[in-house]
Design a protein around this motif. Structure first.
Motif, PDB file in Angstrom:
ATOM      1  N   SER B  69       0.802  -1.218   0.000  1.00 47.98           N
ATOM      2  CA  SER B  69       0.000   0.000   0.000  1.00 47.98           C
ATOM      3  C   SER B  69       0.831   1.263   0.000  1.00 47.98           C
ATOM      4  N   LEU B  70       0.632   2.078  -1.000  1.00 50.22           N
ATOM      5  CA  LEU B  70       1.332   3.360  -1.049  1.00 50.22           C
ATOM      6  C   LEU B  70       0.865   4.270   0.061  1.00 50.22           C
ATOM      7  N   VAL B  71      -0.448   4.186   0.351  1.00 54.94           N
ATOM      8  CA  VAL B  71      -0.984   5.058   1.383  1.00 54.94           C
ATOM      9  C   VAL B  71      -0.229   4.797   2.677  1.00 54.94           C
ATOM     10  N   TYR B  72      -0.119   3.516   2.994  1.00 58.94           N
ATOM     11  CA  TYR B  72       0.631   3.098   4.171  1.00 58.94           C
ATOM     12  C   TYR B  72       2.063   3.629   4.113  1.00 58.94           C
ATOM     13  N   ASP B  73       2.690   3.403   2.982  1.00 61.00           N
ATOM     14  CA  ASP B  73       4.083   3.784   2.827  1.00 61.00           C
ATOM     15  C   ASP B  73       4.252   5.298   2.922  1.00 61.00           C
ATOM     16  N   TYR B  74       3.366   5.999   2.272  1.00 60.53           N
ATOM     17  CA  TYR B  74       3.405   7.463   2.271  1.00 60.53           C
ATOM     18  C   TYR B  74       3.282   7.987   3.699  1.00 60.53           C
ATOM     19  N   ILE B  75       2.315   7.443   4.397  1.00 60.22           N
ATOM     20  CA  ILE B  75       2.063   7.908   5.767  1.00 60.22           C
ATOM     21  C   ILE B  75       3.241   7.597   6.678  1.00 60.22           C
ATOM     22  N   ARG B  76       3.792   6.406   6.518  1.00 60.75           N
ATOM     23  CA  ARG B  76       4.893   6.018   7.403  1.00 60.75           C
ATOM     24  C   ARG B  76       6.169   6.830   7.167  1.00 60.75           C
ATOM     25  N   ASN B  77       6.225   7.528   6.044  1.00 63.99           N
ATOM     26  CA  ASN B  77       7.416   8.325   5.749  1.00 63.99           C
ATOM     27  C   ASN B  77       7.333   9.768   6.225  1.00 63.99           C
ATOM     28  N   ILE B  78       6.187  10.157   6.771  1.00 62.47           N
ATOM     29  CA  ILE B  78       6.048  11.529   7.260  1.00 62.47           C
ATOM     30  C   ILE B  78       6.519  11.556   8.709  1.00 62.47           C
ATOM     31  N   LYS B  79       7.399  12.477   9.013  1.00 60.63           N
ATOM     32  CA  LYS B  79       7.950  12.531  10.356  1.00 60.63           C
ATOM     33  C   LYS B  79       7.270  13.620  11.189  1.00 60.63           C
ATOM     34  N   VAL B  80       7.367  13.458  12.478  1.00 66.71           N
ATOM     35  CA  VAL B  80       6.828  14.444  13.412  1.00 66.71           C
ATOM     36  C   VAL B  80       7.353  15.832  13.066  1.00 66.71           C
ATOM     37  N   GLN B  81       8.645  15.938  12.767  1.00 69.58           N
ATOM     38  CA  GLN B  81       9.205  17.268  12.497  1.00 69.58           C
ATOM     39  C   GLN B  81       8.621  17.924  11.246  1.00 69.58           C
ATOM     40  N   ASP B  82       8.006  17.112  10.367  1.00 71.19           N
ATOM     41  CA  ASP B  82       7.396  17.671   9.164  1.00 71.19           C
ATOM     42  C   ASP B  82       6.056  18.345   9.455  1.00 71.19           C
ATOM     43  N   ILE B  83       5.442  17.983  10.554  1.00 74.61           N
ATOM     44  CA  ILE B  83       4.086  18.506  10.806  1.00 74.61           C
ATOM     45  C   ILE B  83       3.947  19.230  12.144  1.00 74.61           C
ATOM     46  N   MET B  84       4.984  19.182  12.975  1.00 72.56           N
ATOM     47  CA  MET B  84       4.840  19.759  14.316  1.00 72.56           C
ATOM     48  C   MET B  84       4.699  21.282  14.274  1.00 72.56           C
ATOM     49  N   SER B  85       4.110  21.841  15.322  1.00 72.83           N
ATOM     50  CA  SER B  85       4.037  23.298  15.392  1.00 72.83           C
ATOM     51  C   SER B  85       4.637  23.770  16.713  1.00 72.83           C
ATOM     52  N   LYS B  86       4.631  25.076  16.887  1.00 76.59           N
ATOM     53  CA  LYS B  86       5.275  25.683  18.039  1.00 76.59           C
ATOM     54  C   LYS B  86       4.414  25.442  19.292  1.00 76.59           C
ATOM     55  N   PRO B  87       5.010  24.973  20.355  1.00 72.11           N
ATOM     56  CA  PRO B  87       4.220  24.739  21.559  1.00 72.11           C
ATOM     57  C   PRO B  87       4.060  26.040  22.350  1.00 72.11           C
ATOM     58  N   VAL B  88       2.992  26.129  23.106  1.00 68.34           N
ATOM     59  CA  VAL B  88       2.844  27.254  24.030  1.00 68.34           C
ATOM     60  C   VAL B  88       3.201  26.733  25.420  1.00 68.34           C
ATOM     61  N   VAL B  89       4.208  27.358  26.007  1.00 62.14           N
ATOM     62  CA  VAL B  89       4.783  26.831  27.243  1.00 62.14           C
ATOM     63  C   VAL B  89       4.717  27.900  28.331  1.00 62.14           C
ATOM     64  N   VAL B  90       4.295  27.522  29.533  1.00 62.27           N
ATOM     65  CA  VAL B  90       4.357  28.447  30.665  1.00 62.27           C
ATOM     66  C   VAL B  90       5.062  27.773  31.828  1.00 62.27           C
ATOM     67  N   ASP B  91       5.486  28.579  32.770  1.00 59.06           N
ATOM     68  CA  ASP B  91       6.190  28.069  33.931  1.00 59.06           C
ATOM     69  C   ASP B  91       5.203  27.497  34.955  1.00 59.06           C
ATOM     70  N   GLU B  92       5.666  26.537  35.714  1.00 53.88           N
ATOM     71  CA  GLU B  92       4.846  25.894  36.754  1.00 53.88           C
ATOM     72  C   GLU B  92       4.201  26.874  37.717  1.00 53.88           C
ATOM     73  N   ASN B  93       4.881  28.006  37.932  1.00 51.25           N
ATOM     74  CA  ASN B  93       4.388  28.951  38.939  1.00 51.25           C
ATOM     75  C   ASN B  93       3.341  29.936  38.412  1.00 51.25           C
ATOM     76  N   THR B  94       3.094  29.894  37.111  1.00 47.00           N
ATOM     77  CA  THR B  94       2.043  30.733  36.526  1.00 47.00           C
ATOM     78  C   THR B  94       0.713  30.400  37.202  1.00 47.00           C
ATOM     79  N   THR B  95      -0.108  31.420  37.497  1.00 46.20           N
ATOM     80  CA  THR B  95      -1.415  31.110  38.093  1.00 46.20           C
ATOM     81  C   THR B  95      -2.309  30.479  37.035  1.00 46.20           C
TER      82      THR B  95
END
Lengths: 213, 213
Positions: B69-95
């Protein structure tokens, strides 16, 4: 619809055609030290897949056509009804508090709102969080007041394809779409909700597509 | 990797093989009223795509192997870094209140929580809504108290494939995964967040896969 993995010789033929196009099968055969007859199945595969194009009396050229994509085709053949799930629906008069309880008990991100069986709106977790932050009396206010109301709800129908649903989800920045059935009361269009498609359904579909089955 | 669309004759050959397997090319040719030579390219295509299998001295059989299956193969070749986006991060002490403000201003569904640059937890809209319903003083309580804390956060790495990320999202019923980089302080594993993958990223990818490009 099936897939083909090219053999090393087919890859080599593509390379030769790219470098020497147009090139006849005789010349290809001589460069590869094989007979024309031996090349015939490979050339058949390469032309049927539209990788190469055979120009009569000229030779083979590397096709400029984008090769037909199964992924595209596969995706466009999946319908909303193949991936939709059961919507959680409450009446417009439900209090915000009771609506949130419904949201948690059913573990969904969006509630759809009806009035007399007709889809009239939708409320998301985000909407509820906004209300919860604002100090509204959630036990008194009915969900119909805070919901996004028709005609501002984007929807799909069962026969639409899943791609369209995903596209609408991204375009309108929503988590979930109602799947509706239309009927008419005179000239008035009436929408009844029969399902929902969310980012969760699309993600589940993606996982299914990537499974080795 | 390319795709092939079967011709009506190829479809007919498959049908004949299914009904008569094993069947020789001579018999196929006679049933189709063509010469063996004329069938050769079609049979080459059908065996190379693993739709049919040629058993020496027996004939062609319909392959029991699931076709590649190409679909399978195509999907398995996409990496996290190809689709990831910027995370929103806050410090533990933020209210909790300020964290919710961050959530809205960045229009995300999940906040990731750090302590001294190290990923320590995550909070979703659902978690916040629960807290908002419960009457907690959101201006006093730090987000570190209500978050889901490591090691209960499922994560992926940049080099993992997108399929794995989608699978983890569905399996653990979360909306978003942090993408981390691991380092070691002696024997202690330290995770720094470098991205996120959510159902939104998967849905966007699905739309891209379904686009006619």
């Amino acid at each position: 619809m099936n897939i083909i993995k090219l053999s090393p010789r087919q890859e080599q033929i593509i390379k030769l055609v790219k470098e020497n196009e147009p090139i006849t099968s005789e010349k290809l055969a001589s460069k590869l030290n094989v007979t024309r007859a031996a090349l015939r199945p490979d050339l058949a595969v390469l032309t049927m897949t539209n990788i190469l194009e055979a120009k009569p009396k000229v030779g083979y050229i590397y096709s400029q056509k984008p090769s037909y994509s199964l992924v595209y085709d596969y995706i466009r053949n999946i319908k909303v009804q193949d991936i939709m799930s059961k919507p959680v629906v409450v009446d417009e008069n439900t209090t915000v508090y009771d609506a949130i309880v419904h949201l948690f008990l059913n573990d969904v991100g969006t509630l759809f709102i009806e009035n007399n069986g007709v889809l009239t709106g939708a409320v998301s977790r985000k909407d509820f969080l906004k209300i919860a932050m604002g100090g509204t009396d959630m036990h008194k206010v009915p969900v119909g007041i805070i919901m996004t109301r028709m005609p501002n709800i984007v929807f799909v129908e069962k026969e639409d394809n899943a791609y369209l649903a995903a596209h609408k989800i991204m375009e309108h920045e929503v988590d979930s779409l109602p799947v509706v059935e239309k009927s008419y009361n005179g000239a008035k269009e009436i929408l009844r909700i029969v399902g929902k498609v969310s980012k969760t359904n699309i993600t589940r579909l993606f996982v299914k597509m990537g499974e080795n089955s």
